[in-house]
Write a protein that holds these residues in place. Structure first.
Motif, PDB file in Angstrom:
ATOM      1  N   THR A  64      13.093  -0.495  25.322  1.00 38.23           N
ATOM      2  CA  THR A  64      14.955  -0.518  25.883  1.00 38.23           C
ATOM      3  C   THR A  64      14.989  -1.837  24.427  1.00 38.23           C
ATOM      4  O   THR A  64      14.997  -3.075  24.530  1.00 38.23           O
ATOM      5  CB  THR A  64      15.626  -1.411  26.613  1.00 38.23           C
ATOM      6  OG1 THR A  64      15.008  -0.119  27.734  1.00 38.23           O
ATOM      7  CG2 THR A  64      17.173  -0.915  26.826  1.00 38.23           C
ATOM      8  N   ALA A  65      16.475  -1.333  23.617  1.00 42.42           N
ATOM      9  CA  ALA A  65      16.650  -2.338  22.377  1.00 42.42           C
ATOM     10  C   ALA A  65      17.533  -3.312  23.565  1.00 42.42           C
ATOM     11  O   ALA A  65      18.379  -3.187  24.102  1.00 42.42           O
ATOM     12  CB  ALA A  65      17.206  -1.741  21.551  1.00 42.42           C
ATOM     13  N   ARG A  66      18.114  -4.886  22.939  1.00 41.73           N
ATOM     14  CA  ARG A  66      18.277  -5.574  23.074  1.00 41.73           C
ATOM     15  C   ARG A  66      20.368  -5.604  22.931  1.00 41.73           C
ATOM     16  O   ARG A  66      20.546  -4.654  22.127  1.00 41.73           O
ATOM     17  CB  ARG A  66      18.981  -6.792  22.443  1.00 41.73           C
ATOM     18  CG  ARG A  66      18.542  -8.010  22.835  1.00 41.73           C
ATOM     19  CD  ARG A  66      17.670  -8.855  22.396  1.00 41.73           C
ATOM     20  NE  ARG A  66      16.666  -9.151  23.387  1.00 41.73           N
ATOM     21  CZ  ARG A  66      15.199  -9.630  22.399  1.00 41.73           C
ATOM     22  NH1 ARG A  66      15.798 -10.197  20.859  1.00 41.73           N
ATOM     23  NH2 ARG A  66      14.266 -10.214  22.742  1.00 41.73           N
ATOM     24  N   GLY A  67      20.394  -5.034  24.252  1.00 41.26           N
ATOM     25  CA  GLY A  67      22.051  -4.122  24.263  1.00 41.26           C
ATOM     26  C   GLY A  67      22.458  -2.510  23.894  1.00 41.26           C
ATOM     27  O   GLY A  67      23.085  -1.887  24.298  1.00 41.26           O
ATOM     28  N   PHE A  71      15.719   2.762  28.071  1.00 39.27           N
ATOM     29  CA  PHE A  71      14.255   3.943  27.804  1.00 39.27           C
ATOM     30  C   PHE A  71      14.847   4.815  25.999  1.00 39.27           C
ATOM     31  O   PHE A  71      14.024   5.157  24.887  1.00 39.27           O
ATOM     32  CB  PHE A  71      14.626   5.226  28.331  1.00 39.27           C
ATOM     33  CG  PHE A  71      13.843   4.149  30.007  1.00 39.27           C
ATOM     34  CD1 PHE A  71      12.493   4.197  29.841  1.00 39.27           C
ATOM     35  CD2 PHE A  71      14.891   4.659  30.798  1.00 39.27           C
ATOM     36  CE1 PHE A  71      11.948   3.151  31.121  1.00 39.27           C
ATOM     37  CE2 PHE A  71      14.869   4.142  31.868  1.00 39.27           C
ATOM     38  CZ  PHE A  71      12.919   3.790  32.108  1.00 39.27           C
ATOM     39  N   ALA A  72      16.069   3.814  25.139  1.00 42.59           N
ATOM     40  CA  ALA A  72      16.100   4.573  24.315  1.00 42.59           C
ATOM     41  C   ALA A  72      15.759   4.106  22.772  1.00 42.59           C
ATOM     42  O   ALA A  72      16.025   4.672  21.738  1.00 42.59           O
ATOM     43  CB  ALA A  72      17.991   4.838  23.673  1.00 42.59           C
ATOM     44  N   GLY A  73      15.051   3.133  23.190  1.00 40.20           N
ATOM     45  CA  GLY A  73      13.983   2.420  22.277  1.00 40.20           C
ATOM     46  C   GLY A  73      14.900   1.886  20.824  1.00 40.20           C
ATOM     47  O   GLY A  73      15.642   1.114  21.225  1.00 40.20           O
ATOM     48  N   GLY A  74      13.953   1.446  19.984  1.00 38.09           N
ATOM     49  CA  GLY A  74      14.725   0.478  19.051  1.00 38.09           C
ATOM     50  C   GLY A  74      14.479  -1.456  19.259  1.00 38.09           C
ATOM     51  O   GLY A  74      15.085  -1.277  17.927  1.00 38.09           O
ATOM     52  N   LEU A  75      13.709  -1.774  20.445  1.00 33.86           N
ATOM     53  CA  LEU A  75      13.312  -2.632  20.339  1.00 33.86           C
ATOM     54  C   LEU A  75      12.447  -3.131  19.235  1.00 33.86           C
ATOM     55  O   LEU A  75      11.105  -2.833  19.215  1.00 33.86           O
ATOM     56  CB  LEU A  75      12.566  -3.346  21.621  1.00 33.86           C
ATOM     57  CG  LEU A  75      12.534  -4.576  22.035  1.00 33.86           C
ATOM     58  CD1 LEU A  75      13.278  -5.525  22.063  1.00 33.86           C
ATOM     59  CD2 LEU A  75      11.733  -4.812  23.367  1.00 33.86           C
ATOM     60  N   THR A  87       9.644   3.176  20.659  1.00 32.23           N
ATOM     61  CA  THR A  87      10.680   4.730  20.339  1.00 32.23           C
ATOM     62  C   THR A  87      11.243   5.486  21.582  1.00 32.23           C
ATOM     63  O   THR A  87      11.434   4.328  22.782  1.00 32.23           O
ATOM     64  CB  THR A  87       9.477   6.122  19.886  1.00 32.23           C
ATOM     65  OG1 THR A  87       9.013   5.669  21.192  1.00 32.23           O
ATOM     66  CG2 THR A  87       8.164   5.387  18.771  1.00 32.23           C
ATOM     67  N   ASN A  88      12.068   6.104  21.222  1.00 34.72           N
ATOM     68  CA  ASN A  88      13.756   6.603  22.402  1.00 34.72           C
ATOM     69  C   ASN A  88      12.270   7.513  23.073  1.00 34.72           C
ATOM     70  O   ASN A  88      12.052   8.844  22.509  1.00 34.72           O
ATOM     71  CB  ASN A  88      14.064   7.743  21.173  1.00 34.72           C
ATOM     72  CG  ASN A  88      15.687   7.839  22.235  1.00 34.72           C
ATOM     73  OD1 ASN A  88      14.873   8.280  23.443  1.00 34.72           O
ATOM     74  ND2 ASN A  88      16.337   8.495  22.018  1.00 34.72           N
ATOM     75  N   ILE A  89      12.697   6.723  24.063  1.00 34.75           N
ATOM     76  CA  ILE A  89      11.762   7.861  25.215  1.00 34.75           C
ATOM     77  C   ILE A  89      12.714   8.595  26.616  1.00 34.75           C
ATOM     78  O   ILE A  89      12.135   9.154  27.178  1.00 34.75           O
ATOM     79  CB  ILE A  89      10.481   7.705  25.848  1.00 34.75           C
ATOM     80  CG1 ILE A  89      11.173   5.880  26.899  1.00 34.75           C
ATOM     81  CG2 ILE A  89       9.237   6.814  25.017  1.00 34.75           C
ATOM     82  CD1 ILE A  89       9.872   5.556  27.248  1.00 34.75           C
ATOM     83  N   THR A  90      13.817   8.499  25.929  1.00 30.67           N
ATOM     84  CA  THR A  90      14.803   9.896  27.559  1.00 30.67           C
ATOM     85  C   THR A  90      14.365  11.456  26.672  1.00 30.67           C
ATOM     86  O   THR A  90      13.525  11.967  25.153  1.00 30.67           O
ATOM     87  CB  THR A  90      16.308   9.595  26.604  1.00 30.67           C
ATOM     88  OG1 THR A  90      16.532   9.839  25.620  1.00 30.67           O
ATOM     89  CG2 THR A  90      16.751   7.929  27.000  1.00 30.67           C
ATOM     90  N   PRO A  91      15.273  12.141  26.974  1.00 28.38           N
ATOM     91  CA  PRO A  91      14.521  13.549  26.906  1.00 28.38           C
ATOM     92  C   PRO A  91      15.447  14.032  25.614  1.00 28.38           C
ATOM     93  O   PRO A  91      15.663  15.496  25.619  1.00 28.38           O
ATOM     94  CB  PRO A  91      14.493  14.635  27.850  1.00 28.38           C
ATOM     95  CG  PRO A  91      16.030  13.385  28.830  1.00 28.38           C
ATOM     96  CD  PRO A  91      15.784  11.897  28.792  1.00 28.38           C
ATOM     97  N   ASP A  92      15.638  13.106  25.023  1.00 25.64           N
ATOM     98  CA  ASP A  92      16.350  13.963  23.547  1.00 25.64           C
ATOM     99  C   ASP A  92      16.069  15.466  22.688  1.00 25.64           C
ATOM    100  O   ASP A  92      14.887  13.961  22.270  1.00 25.64           O
ATOM    101  CB  ASP A  92      17.391  12.351  22.797  1.00 25.64           C
ATOM    102  CG  ASP A  92      18.439  13.448  21.197  1.00 25.64           C
ATOM    103  OD1 ASP A  92      19.106  14.341  21.796  1.00 25.64           O
ATOM    104  OD2 ASP A  92      17.909  13.303  20.378  1.00 25.64           O
ATOM    105  N   PRO A  93      15.612  15.882  22.431  1.00 20.00           N
ATOM    106  CA  PRO A  93      14.804  16.501  21.143  1.00 20.00           C
ATOM    107  C   PRO A  93      14.678  16.390  20.016  1.00 20.00           C
ATOM    108  O   PRO A  93      13.865  16.918  19.682  1.00 20.00           O
ATOM    109  CB  PRO A  93      15.932  18.780  21.872  1.00 20.00           C
ATOM    110  CG  PRO A  93      16.706  17.940  22.782  1.00 20.00           C
ATOM    111  CD  PRO A  93      16.900  16.629  23.195  1.00 20.00           C
TER     112      PRO A  93
END
Ligand code: HEC
Ligand code: HEC
Ligand code: HEC
Length: 426
Positions: A64-67, A71-75, A87-93
């Motif tokens: 999780t990135a700050r703010g 689980f969308a990553g980017g930290l 990385t983004n580990i949500t189920p977006d294809p």
């Protein structure tokens, strides 16, 4: 030196064999993408177990990135080799793991290989997650796949050459990755075995509490002997006595679940989020961790490494005393109203002040303890902007002289300067 003709074919053969081995090691197949599974295809009991697995593994902390959305990553993770993004580990294809099958997810957790076959960097602690049970991996997968997909592209990494070439990780894995769960030790209790699985697997405590070698691998034979992470010292877990009061299993459980131990101090820096996650898991899990950790204890050596320390600088201590009365005593003074709030630790038993180096005491002053809401009253402001380097050094000298019976630290000023610059992050 001239190479004799006769050797040339041998040299070529050796080069070909080595290249072959390298390609064999690096080559990983892609696992076919799937249609993102329907959330309703996952059992809700399994998803619930997944939430516990995610907390024990601190997945949200890194992903999780700050703010940002969970689980969308980017930290950004700073390493001695450059910056890496989770990385983004949500189920977006497209930008997440929506097209990953359970097989692909399992391979990532056990061997650090992404669905398309590329090597993942070991900042993702798969060398520990590989010890997870199949059940826990399936539960984590179910939990993630049932979440809302979030579109979030991971920023490109900024790593030094040649480490920006991912296939090299295959060689690193040969040295540091031993795949698969540990076999339970029959002579130990079920609680001990569960504790080992959580501490050395999912909880990846060694990732911070073990010293690292030059290529960022955990030093062999020194598991849990203490490490440095983001400029903080992660104390040895094999000698749990960094203050005048020895730890008990009960105190350890309280510390891990609440972030505070009345006889040792508060969790801060990179340890704070670990305790915030452990606050949400069943007590049994944390008790199992404590049982395992206590079985690792080694006798503490008398030599604390401070015997050769410089004589106390009385002037510095006096200046520190004045600063303390002004900036700190409202909360830390013996008679202060805040100190009387139930169970707050006294500085006289603080692990940070009794440590071999001033690192964590300085970090505590620089960063403080972030506000965690009304429920948790242990908040300390960050003094990085209010106090200069010399003042921080004076305060550290004062705290050590007043609250411990140990010899003064050497090179406190140097440590302050390095930590402020972030140089000592390694
Ligand atoms: C210490 C930080 C950290 C923790 C804790 C962590 N991860 Fe990660 N994870 C990363 C990083 C960094 C990457 C990206 C590595 C790369 O790009 O090479 C990653 C990558 C992944 C990937 C590969 C995704 C992809 O798109 O390639 C998966 C799956 C994953 N993590 C799942 C998890 C799960 C599940 C947990 C908790 C059990 C977890 N991670 C905990 C840092 C972490
Ligand atoms: C607003 C209250 C507050 C102020 C002001 C404050 N602190 Fe703290 N400090 C805390 C809290 C809360 C903790 C966490 C442990 C606890 O509950 O005592 C803490 C922890 C610490 C620790 C680590 C103890 C441990 O091992 O957990 C040190 C060292 C420390 N403070 C030093 C200072 C110094 C030096 C100052 C003045 C520059 C200062 N503090 C000012 C509230 C405060
Ligand atoms: C991201 C890095 C990180 C991870 C992961 C981590 N720790 Fe820590 N830990 C630290 C740091 C840094 C400190 C020292 C700062 C502090 O006391 O708050 C610490 C402090 C501690 C302490 C206090 C020691 C003392 O004497 O005061 C204990 C106990 C502990 N960790 C146990 C664990 C356990 C058990 C795990 C795994 C579940 C774990 N840690 C995972 C970084 C980490």
């Amino acid at each position: 030196m001239k190479l004799h003709r006769r050797w040339i074919p041998m040299v070529i053969l050796a080069a070909v064999v080595m290249a072959g081995v390298a390609i064999y090691l690096m080559w990983e197949r892609a696992i076919a993408p799937i249609q993102p599974p329907m959330p309703s295809s996952f059992d809700s009991q399994l998803t619930l177990r997944g939430a516990r697995v995610m907390a024990l593994g601190d997945c949200a902390v890194c992903h999780t990135a700050r703010g940002g959305k969970p689980f969308a990553g980017g930290l950004a993770l700073a390493t001695p080799f450059g910056t890496l993004y989770s990385t983004n580990i949500t189920p977006d294809p497209e930008t997440g793991i929506g097209t990953w099958s359970l097989d692909a997810f399992t391979r990532a957790m056990r061997r650090g290989i992404a669905r398309d076959g590329h090597q993942l960097y070991p900042a993702f602690p798969y060398i520990h997650f590989t010890r997870m049970s199949d059940g826990d991996i399936a539960a984590a997968y179910a939990y993630l796949m049932r979440r809302e997909p979030v579109v979030a592209k991971t920023p490109p990494n900024d790593l030094i050459f040649p480490l920006n070439f991912r296939p090299l990780v295959a060689f690193w894995n040969v040295l540091f990755l031993r795949t698969g769960p540990d076999t339970p030790e029959g002579s130990r209790s079920a609680q001990w075995n569960r504790g080992r699985e959580l501490v050395s697997g999912l909880g990846h405590c060694a990732a911070c509490h073990t010293p690292l070698n030059l290529i960022g691998g955990e030093k062999w034979g020194q598991a849990f002997e203490g490490g440095v992470i983001d400029g903080w010292e992660a104390p040895p877990l094999t000698r749990l006595a960094h203050g005048p009061v020895p730890w008990t299993p009960a105190q350890l459980v309280t510390y891990l679940r609440t972030g505070i131990s009345s006889a040792h101090g508060a969790a801060a820096g990179p340890m704070l989020p670990v305790t915030q996650e452990l606050a949400t898991v069943p007590r049994d899990d944390v008790e199992a961790m404590a049982t395992y950790l206590f079985s690792l204890q080694k006798p503490t050596s008398a030599d604390t490494g401070t015997a050769r320390a410089a004589a106390a600088d009385q002037l510095s201590i006096q200046r520190g005393s004045v600063l303390f009365a002004g900036a700190c005593a409202a909360c830390h003074g013996d008679m202060s109203p805040m100190q009387s709030i139930g169970g707050r630790p006294s500085l006289a038993t603080s692990s940070a002040i009794h440590a071999a180096t001033p690192r964590n005491t300085i970090q505590m002053m620089l960063e403080g303890v972030p506000w965690q809401g009304e429920r948790r009253l242990h908040y300390m402001p960050a003094f990085d902007e209010a106090l200069g380097d010399a003042q921080l050094a004076d305060l550290a000298a004062y705290l050590r002289a007043t609250y411990s019976r140990l010899p003064p630290w050497d090179s406190v000023s140097q440590a302050v300067t390095e930590l402020r610059k972030g140089d000592a992050a390694k």
